[in-house]
Enzyme design. Structure first.
Site, PDB file in Angstrom:
ATOM      1  N   LYS A  78       0.903  -0.927  -0.102  1.00 24.54           N
ATOM      2  CA  LYS A  78       0.005   0.085  -0.044  1.00 24.54           C
ATOM      3  C   LYS A  78       0.800   1.124  -0.065  1.00 24.54           C
ATOM      4  O   LYS A  78       1.916   1.237   0.706  1.00 24.54           O
ATOM      5  CB  LYS A  78      -0.833   0.069   1.173  1.00 24.54           C
ATOM      6  CG  LYS A  78      -1.831   1.162   1.368  1.00 24.54           C
ATOM      7  CD  LYS A  78      -2.798   0.773   2.648  1.00 24.54           C
ATOM      8  CE  LYS A  78      -3.798   1.954   2.585  1.00 24.54           C
ATOM      9  NZ  LYS A  78      -4.723   1.522   3.906  1.00 24.54           N
ATOM     10  N   SER A 153      -9.940   1.655   3.033  1.00 27.58           N
ATOM     11  CA  SER A 153      -9.024   2.730   2.246  1.00 27.58           C
ATOM     12  C   SER A 153      -7.987   1.691   1.437  1.00 27.58           C
ATOM     13  O   SER A 153      -7.271   2.305   0.474  1.00 27.58           O
ATOM     14  CB  SER A 153      -8.076   3.554   2.776  1.00 27.58           C
ATOM     15  OG  SER A 153      -7.345   2.841   4.037  1.00 27.58           O
ATOM     16  N   SER A 177     -10.032  -0.670   7.017  1.00 29.31           N
ATOM     17  CA  SER A 177      -9.451  -0.325   5.787  1.00 29.31           C
ATOM     18  C   SER A 177      -8.701  -1.623   5.022  1.00 29.31           C
ATOM     19  O   SER A 177      -8.137  -1.555   3.997  1.00 29.31           O
ATOM     20  CB  SER A 177      -8.519   0.573   5.710  1.00 29.31           C
ATOM     21  OG  SER A 177      -9.141   1.889   5.981  1.00 29.31           O
TER      22      SER A 177
END
Lengths: 479, 478, 104
Positions: A78, A153, A177
């Site tokens: 990420k 997210s 997330s």
């Protein structure tokens, strides 16, 4: 090569020399080339670095050196985890192009385990969101239906695994997330106990809630990844002083005699198909000899409020450092104060600004007690509720997300509706407990549904034990 | 209360906040070196620069030194927490400072001034320092009128202890004594080199005035005081400024003011309305600090003798007052152990005090001659074999050579004090020869002694000890 | 989103918060943010009904205490590498516009 779709198989094959890490990487890069333009899972595909890492793994294997338990496994990161010399943007204009001068601890650990990093994945800006629509660089589309979101997210990391662009990926979870996008994309996603995985090098959103965890195609892979990433880090004061987690041994245990909690006062409003899948998961465990017990979490319904006061408050402070002085975007002005204002106005998106405002207000003089102070007490209530529940139950099951993947644009104008996506995931972040999402059948439009397994602090073993069983008995097969 | 200090009928109320840089090897929350004066930005790391993803980890030695400070100032040491103080400034890399807020490490102590008055210490807590900015283009390096500024983060993250004194100080002199005494304590316990001119000790003064018996006046905070002398000047100026305002019918506005050493005045820096809301909240990246009782006890037990105890010890040995100049100065210079060693080697301790004070007049001057050598010289002096003038000369040579045999040096210079018998005989001769002067002296004219002493010194070719002569004359007169 | 008569946050408060947070906002943005934040705070008012007087705030998910480092220097960052990606640098230092209007 398509039979090698999980990390354990890849690592075994590479370690035995039956396939080269470079060949594995080429397969994954080909998939990225074929489909990434319609998914947009990545902010950056790190081809050259990946080739260098794969080559090193192959050299180690040839020389008889141990290449590590994740040898040759293509992994995506990420884009809120610092990677030295490689842009780390948090999907924000304020860090566009910024190259950190250091690696996050998890990055170092996975590299030492032989992983091959294929790229940095897209996210909601600064990890604030549930759909990856808040990214400054465009949305990530769901591989199951590209008119819909991947969740957030960590949408990019979830989609990367779901689309076969990486055998595994890392995400971060502050209010869901990792777990929510895992459920929406039909992959496994784990948020471990707070303090088991180092936050050093993870760009902070909410310090007392953030944790890093893996996305994988199956539960066993998640166990292997977690074992490679976890364990005490002296660079993180909140890191639990214990060695790495050890969970692979619990994967094949049967669930006879386990007590599985069902929350009787669970907030309603989930899709009927989602509730049906949850009911089936309870039935499956009961059929295998587990006992379903009722638990109450009366304060759970205040979790959203507590979270949306605590997280933005911490974030408002964590994001104050983006001021144009030392790194990232700077919008020039006549004086420093004007430079701050212009830089932050230009650099942050709307959701980030909204949360910074909310958080600043919640901490401000005269309002601390009413908002942030109270939220910390609600947090205590939720934690106490869980403590009582875990006296009666070994694990608890809930849906991960109340709904399946929604169409792109459906919720962007309704922040509160977006926040409700995390109603089942938020409480575990507040309590600091582990939880994971396991794909369990489908819902409306044939879209993936995830069941969430919750466990008490450092209860990863029993959590994985139950998750592995659910995976084995999932409707329509594990994927 | 006739000796209460007043200016134009107003009392002063002064509280001092002192920031001290701790003498650790590394910074408070990261492993970069804690060093002054090196090339800019050569002691930086992700935590120091506030890079995304960086996290603080507390330096154990900083806690040790902070506890030493608290215990040396008679504080209670308690379990405590860290908070974030949020505000924007270019030398603040995270846009928040990690400090201590409602539960600090050390509370409720005091510092005793040399004259015995106790100044209360509210708290002494840990916090991190900021970087340093230099301003380019304006006048005198000030922000005002500058074209731009340059930031060096070497100092960012250096451990500080902030010592908050209660407003018990009533005069500019007391303020100077407080800071001087505090500095000595800090150096004695090894917590800091506490150099105001280098910035390792920084002092802000909160000053207000009031008529006796009236409630506390509005206070102003004075910053940019860079020496003990400036502190006294700034407090006096500020007190007079406030009195003039009040006498003129105006109100003192609560504000922060900047002391300008060059024009000798304070100037407005910012008013309370401009002050930021710091939005303090518990630092989530750190965990509570709860020093064990055994650690606290060990720190307390290892504290060295503090300046106040040293002064008391020296005063008790010499009979000189503990807040008198000789004792204060010798202890401040760290020369008291030496004085006592000289006394232990057989010399009169009061003479030892005087000689050490004069021979080693510089701050930090370490007496290098063996105590026994100085002791032997003093014995010669007190037994009358050397006059005090001769003694000083011999001592100067011993000091210059780093040691020496006083008797040999005296002999080489041809110094011999006259022995008492010979001296008395000479005095009797002069009395007989200066009969008029003697008669006048005996009748009570003290001035007549001058002629007698002069004649004796001439006759002795300077070998007579003036004090001994005077004593003999007085005793013969009766 | 309708704003209730007793709006939980006023445009003035929003403007003040924006200044505290160093976010430049236009008048239109202030209005929009006021509506959104007021709506959220109204929703978050559900905790007002709780009696929390006897509840201890929870500030740590995992109860650790006394975490330290040794006072030993470790290699840091290279100044050139850091300044190369800085927005503005001069003489080995970070350069910023005149520092006005800020507390120091």
């Amino acid at each position: 090569m398509t039979e090698l779709s999980n990390a354990v198989d890849i690592a075994n094959a590479v370690r035995h020399g039956s396939v080269s890490a470079v060949a594995v990487l080429d397969e994954y890069l080909a998939r990225i080339d074929a489909r990434e333009s319609s998914i947009h899972a990545f902010n950056l595909v790190t081809r050259e670095q990946a080739r260098a890492m794969a080559a090193k793994v192959d050299a180690d294997v040839k020389a008889g050196r141990d290449p590590g338990p994740l040898a040759g496994v293509p992994i995506a990161l990420k884009d809120n985890m610092c990677t030295r010399g490689v842009p780390t943007t948090c999907s924000s204009r304020i860090l566009e192009g910024w190259k950190p001068p250091y690696d996050a601890t998890v990055v170092t650990r996975l590299a030492e385990a032989g992983a091959v990093f294929v790229g940095k994945t897209n996210l909601d800006e600064f990890a604030m969101g549930s759909s990856t629509e808040n990214s400054a660089f465009g949305v990530t589309y769901n591989p199951h239906d590209t008119t819909r979101v991947s969740g957030g997210s960590s949408g990019g990391s979830a989609a990367a695994v779901a689309a076969g662009f990486a055998a595994a990926s890392l995400g971060s979870d502050t209010g869901g997330s990792i777990r929510q996008p895992a459920a929406l994309c039909g992959v496994v996603g784990v948020k471990p106990t707070y303090g088991t995985v180092s936050r050093y090098g993870l760009v902070a959103f909410a310090s007392s809630l953030d944790q890093i965890g893996p996305f994988t195609v199956d539960v066993r892979d998640a166990a292997v990844l977690l074992e490679a990433m976890s364990g005490h880090d002296p660079l993180d004061s909140t890191s639990i002083p214990q060695p790495a987690l050890s969970v692979q041994g619990s994967l094949d245990r049967d669930v006879k005699g386990l007590r599985v909690g069902r929350i009787t006062d669970l907030p309603g409003g989930s899709d009927p198909e989602v509730e049906a899948r949850l009911a089936e998961s309870f039935d499956a465990l009961a059929a295998a000899g587990a006992t379903v017990v009722n638990v109450e979490l009366p304060s759970m319904k205040y979790g959203l409020t507590a979270y949306y006061l605590i997280a933005p408050a911490e974030a408002s402070s964590n994001l104050a450092r983006y001021d144009g002085v030392r790194y990232g975007l700077r919008v020039d002005a006549a004086d420093t104060n004007a430079m701050y204002m212009a830089t932050r106005a230009a650099g942050f998106g709307d959701e980030v600004k909204r949360r910074i405002m909310l958080g600043t207000y919640a901490l401000s003089a005269g309002y601390y007690d009413a908002y942030y102070g109270k939220a910390l007490k609600v947090r205590r209530l939720i934690s106490d509720d869980f403590a009582r529940a875990y006296q009666k139950a070994d694990v608890i099951l809930t849906p991960t997300s109340p709904i399946v993947a929604f169409p792109v644009g459906a919720k962007v104008d309704d922040p509160l509706s977006m926040y409700l996506c995390d109603v089942f995931t938020i409480p575990t972040n507040l309590a600091g407990h582990p939880a994971m999402s396991v794909p369990f059948g489908t819902g409306a439009h044939g879209l993936p549904v995830g069941v969430q397994v919750l466990a008490p602090t450092l209860g990863e073993s029993v959590m994985f034990q139950v998750a592995a069983h659910l995976e084995r008995v999932a409707p329509g097969g594990a994927k | 209360m006739s000796d209460v200090f007043m200016i134009d009928g107003y009392e002063l109320v002064v509280g001092l906040e002192v920031h001290v840089e701790l003498a650790t090897v590394t910074k408070l929350f990261s492993a970069s070196a804690n060093r002054f004066g090196d090339d800019p930005n050569t002691h930086i790391d992700p935590v120091t620069l506030g890079l995304p993803g960086a996290l603080p980890v507390l330096n154990r030695q900083a806690v040790e030194l902070a506890m030493r400070i608290g215990l040396a100032l008679n504080c209670s040491v308690q379990a405590c927490t860290f908070h974030r103080k949020n505000y924007f400034y270019p030398d603040m890399p995270k846009a928040y400072q990690i400090s201590q807020y409602d539960v600090p490490l050390n509370i409720d102590g005091w510092l005793e001034l040399p004259g015995g008055k106790r100044i209360g210490i509210e708290r002494a807590h840990l916090e991190e320092d900021t970087g340093k900015s230099t301003h380019v283009g304006g006048t005198g390096g000030r922000i005002h009128g500058s074209d731009y500024s340059l930031i060096d983060f070497n100092r960012a993250g250096v451990p500080l202890v902030e010592i908050v004194g209660r407003p018990d100080i009533a005069t500019p002199d007391e303020a100077k004594q407080y800071v001087t005494e505090l500095r000595q304590i800090l150096v004695a316990i090894g917590a800091s080199d506490a150099k105001m001119e280098e910035g390792s000790m920084r002092c802000d003064a909160n000053v207000s005035v009031r008529r006796p018996g009236a409630p506390l006046g509005t206070r102003c905070e004075i910053k940019n005081v860079n020496s003990v002398r400036s502190l006294g000047r700034a407090i006096e100026y500020e007190a007079r400024r406030q009195i003039a305002l009040i006498e003129g019918g105006e109100k003192v506005r609560q504000e922060t003011r900047h002391w300008d050493e060059n024009d000798g005045r304070t100037h407005t820096l910012r008013t309370k309305e401009d002050a930021d809301d710091y939005r303090y909240f518990l630092e989530p990246d750190l965990v509570p600090l709860a020093p064990e009782a055994s650690w606290i006890d060990a720190v307390r037990a290892a504290l060295p003798m503090l300046p106040r105890e040293r002064r008391a010890r020296l005063s008790s040995a010499t009979g000189a007052p503990s807040d008198g100049e000789a004792v204060m100065v010798v202890v401040e210079r760290g020369q008291d152990d030496y004085v006592l060693a000289v006394a232990a080697a057989g010399a009169d301790v009061s003479r030892a005090l005087v000689h050490v004070k004069e021979a080693y007049a510089e701050q930090g001057a370490t007496p290098a001659i063996p105590a026994a050598d100085l002791a032997r010289m003093i014995v010669l002096e007190t037994s009358g074999k050397l006059t005090s003038t001769q003694a000083k000369t011999v001592l100067a040579e011993i000091v210059a050579s780093g040691g020496g045999d006083a008797e040999k040096i005296a002999a080489a210079k041809g110094f011999e004090a006259m022995d008492t018998g010979a001296l008395e005989a000479m005095v009797d001769d002069v009395i007989a020869a200066q009969a008029d002067a003697w008669a006048k002296y005996c009748a009570g004219e003290e001035k007549a002694m001058g002629a007698l002493v002069g004649a004796i010194m001439k006759a002795s070719k300077g070998k007579a000890d003036g004090k001994a002569v005077t004593a003999l004359l007085q005793s013969k007169r009766g | 989103m309708p704003v209730t008569p007793q709006a939980r946050i006023s445009p003035d408060a929003v403007a003040k918060v924006a200044r505290l947070a160093r976010l430049d906002v236009t008048a239109a943005e202030v209005d929009r943010l006021t509506n959104q934040l007021a709506g959220m705070l109204e929703h978050f008012a559900d905790i007002d009904a709780l009696d929390l007087a006897a509840v201890e705030p929870m500030t740590q998910p995992y109860p650790l205490v006394n975490v330290f480092r040794d006072d030993v220097v470790k290699p840091g960052l290279d100044r050139d590498e850091v300044l190369a990606v800085a927005p503005a640098a001069e003489d080995g230092r970070f350069r910023v516009p005149p520092i006005i209007g800020l507390e120091g």
